[in-house]
Design an enzyme around this catalytic site. Structure first.
Site, PDB file in Angstrom:
ATOM      1  N   ARG A 155      37.065  29.474 -10.725  1.00  0.00           N
ATOM      2  CA  ARG A 155      38.071  28.751 -11.586  1.00  0.00           C
ATOM      3  C   ARG A 155      39.503  28.996 -10.883  1.00  0.00           C
ATOM      4  O   ARG A 155      40.042  29.854 -10.189  1.00  0.00           O
ATOM      5  CB  ARG A 155      38.259  29.168 -12.983  1.00  0.00           C
ATOM      6  N   THR A 187      22.934  18.928 -19.710  1.00  0.00           N
ATOM      7  CA  THR A 187      24.195  18.463 -19.242  1.00  0.00           C
ATOM      8  C   THR A 187      24.502  17.107 -19.441  1.00  0.00           C
ATOM      9  O   THR A 187      23.710  16.346 -18.701  1.00  0.00           O
ATOM     10  CB  THR A 187      24.784  18.808 -17.921  1.00  0.00           C
ATOM     11  N   LYS A 236      19.572  29.479 -15.117  1.00  0.00           N
ATOM     12  CA  LYS A 236      20.373  28.123 -15.056  1.00  0.00           C
ATOM     13  C   LYS A 236      20.351  27.896 -13.472  1.00  0.00           C
ATOM     14  O   LYS A 236      20.935  28.474 -12.671  1.00  0.00           O
ATOM     15  CB  LYS A 236      21.764  28.235 -15.677  1.00  0.00           C
ATOM     16  N   ARG A 277      22.673  26.926 -29.020  1.00  0.00           N
ATOM     17  CA  ARG A 277      23.377  27.655 -27.728  1.00  0.00           C
ATOM     18  C   ARG A 277      24.609  28.275 -28.183  1.00  0.00           C
ATOM     19  O   ARG A 277      25.556  27.435 -28.560  1.00  0.00           O
ATOM     20  CB  ARG A 277      23.273  26.630 -26.633  1.00  0.00           C
TER      21      ARG A 277
END
Length: 492
Positions: A78, A282, A224, A37
């Protein structure tokens, strides 16, 4: 020679500084990594391209087929930068999120946010979670582009940490502007898979695939699942995707930890029901960022995902920046094999949930039905595009699937499929029997089958045609190739 036992579940390792040394990367491949990845959230274009090139070269030198998965940044929300790098927030303290176009550097009282539409998506009483849920703010008032909050759960907040709305509901699109440039870079790197971060619905996946095709890439798209909105539209997102990834970080923040285990099982089951490849990701072995062995809880986490039927398990920081990338992959290998040794064929009786519109789908279904009702030691698929191998892998058995293809891109894609082992092969010989005898002899020489094994062969009667698989044969391995099985079958 005795046939070797091979791990069925595939391992994805994330690239980063810890794997930039070619010698380390070679060891990670030898340890069992099947897919690498490339996280577009970290590193510049030149650094990312160099890592992709290194993977290709190192895998080629090792003689192993590995896939490259490019993971888009997505519309990650963010906080902006603090003047002093970060602040300590205390419960009850007022704190403001500033969505103005050019906010000043953050301080003890406020910080800018990257998503300028945030004030329109929140209201008093909402809970905003920062830094993967470690810090919680309750919205008190929305005044123009200022979101005034009160700290519920305090802690140290540093620059550029992520922000989520508890329960979801943000209207930010699934494909960000920076993703468009990264999709073109993925095409230039000849990526095998493209992961779309934070998709809301099927339209986000369709748009990503359209941009990918316009860039000249035939990579498969990965959805995802990490937003609450994605759960509401789960079936349509799966239908519009080739692969589904359970991204448990942001998903767990948005829906809450208590809901995550059951939801993981639901997503795996839904993906399998629609015959899609599924990845569990994760913090699977997060402690190994620092430690040389996983915790027992991590072992059980990985094993449960394997038992539930995931195609692949993914390592993130563990291999990207961890101290023990090779040991982590080795540990993942051991746990996967250990879990597989105790898995009964929970999924083997589940038929493909599809109305066949292609012959190769019907052949794959017939092969897997035979494999679950007749003692078979292996399935050998001669495939151009790899689609037959994918269909074969959708029905769970303990029978390994050896997929032979002359196309390097097909072999790399097949590295993701559970229980599929891609092998480079250009058909040799005149006549189908000669071609198949050479194939069986190759696998016999590699120790993948042994004399006396009963194997299923799938192929097209016109070799080299993509999607042309239309033939199935049940044969027995002989020292000089194979012999056709007898009319009466020994079912045990």
């Amino acid at each position: 020679m005795t046939a070797t036992k091979t791990r069925q579940t595939k391992i994805i390792a994330t690239l980063g500084p810890a794997t930039d040394d070619p010698a380390v990367l070679a060891q990670v491949i030898a340890a069992g990594a099947d897919v690498f990845r490339l996280n577009m959230s970290h590193g510049g274009p030149e650094e990312q391209a160099a890592r992709a090139k290194l993977v290709r070269e190192t895998a080629s030198n090792a003689g192993k087929e590995v896939a490259l998965l490019v993971d888009l940044q997505g519309p990650k929300i963010r906080v902006e930068k603090f003047a002093e790098g970060g602040v300590d927030l205390e419960p009850g303290q007022p704190f403001t999120l500033d969505a103005s176009p050019n906010p000043a550097p953050g301080d003890d009282h406020r910080i800018g946010v990257t998503y300028k539409g945030l004030p329109g998506d929140v209201k008093p009483g909402n809970t905003l979670l920062l830094d993967d849920g470690l810090i919680a703010l309750q919205v008190v008032e929305v005044d123009g582009d200022q979101i005034h909050c009160e700290v519920e759960v305090g802690g140290h907040l540093s620059s550029r940490k992520g922000l989520n709305l508890l329960g979801g509901g943000l209207s930010i699109p699934g494909i960000a502007d920076h993703d468009r440039a990264d999709i073109k870079r993925a095409a230039e790197m000849d990526a095998d898979y493209l992961a779309v971060s934070f998709p809301r619905n099927a339209d986000d996946m369709i748009q990503a695939k359209k941009l990918l095709r316009e860039a000249g890439s035939h990579a498969r798209v990965v959805a995802k699942i990490e937003r609450a909105e994605a759960i509401e539209n789960l079936e349509e997102i799966i239908d519009a995707s080739d692969v589904v990834m359970i991204a448990r970080g942001d998903l767990g923040v948005e829906i809450g930890d208590a809901e995550l285990p059951g939801l993981q099982k639901r997503i795996i089951r839904a993906a399998l029901d629609q015959n899609r490849v599924v990845i569990t990701a994760t913090q699977m072995m997060q402690s190994m960022v620092e430690n040389p062995v996983p915790t027992r809880a991590e072992v059980l986490d990985v094993a449960n995902a394997v038992i539930d039927g995931t195609d692949a398990v993914m390592l993130s920081a563990e291999t990207a920046v961890g101290r023990h990338p090779v040991k982590t992959v080795e540990a993942m290998e051991r746990v996967c094999v250990g879990a597989e040794n105790h898995v009964e064929s929970l999924h083997s009786e589940r038929p493909m949930n599809v109305r066949f519109n292609r012959i190769d789908q019907a052949i794959a279904s017939a092969a897997m039905y035979m494999a679950t009702h007749v003692k078979v030691d292996a399935i050998i698929a001669l495939t151009e595009s790899g689609s037959t191998a994918q269909w074969l892998s959708r029905v769970r058995t303990h029978v390994p699937i050896y997929a032979l293809s002359a196309m390097a891109s097909s072999r790399r894609r097949m590295a993701m499929y559970r229980d599929v082992y891609p092998i480079a092969h250009v058909p040799q010989g005149k006549g189908m029997d000669k071609v198949l005898s050479n194939v069986v002899a190759l696998l016999l020489d590699q120790g993948r089958v042994k004399v006396g094994d009963r194997v299923i062969l799938t192929m097209g009667d016109r070799l080299g045609n993509e999607g042309g698989t239309n033939t199935l044969r049940l044969v027995q391995v002989a020292s000089d190739g194979f012999v056709d099985s007898q009319t009466k079958l020994d079912l045990h």
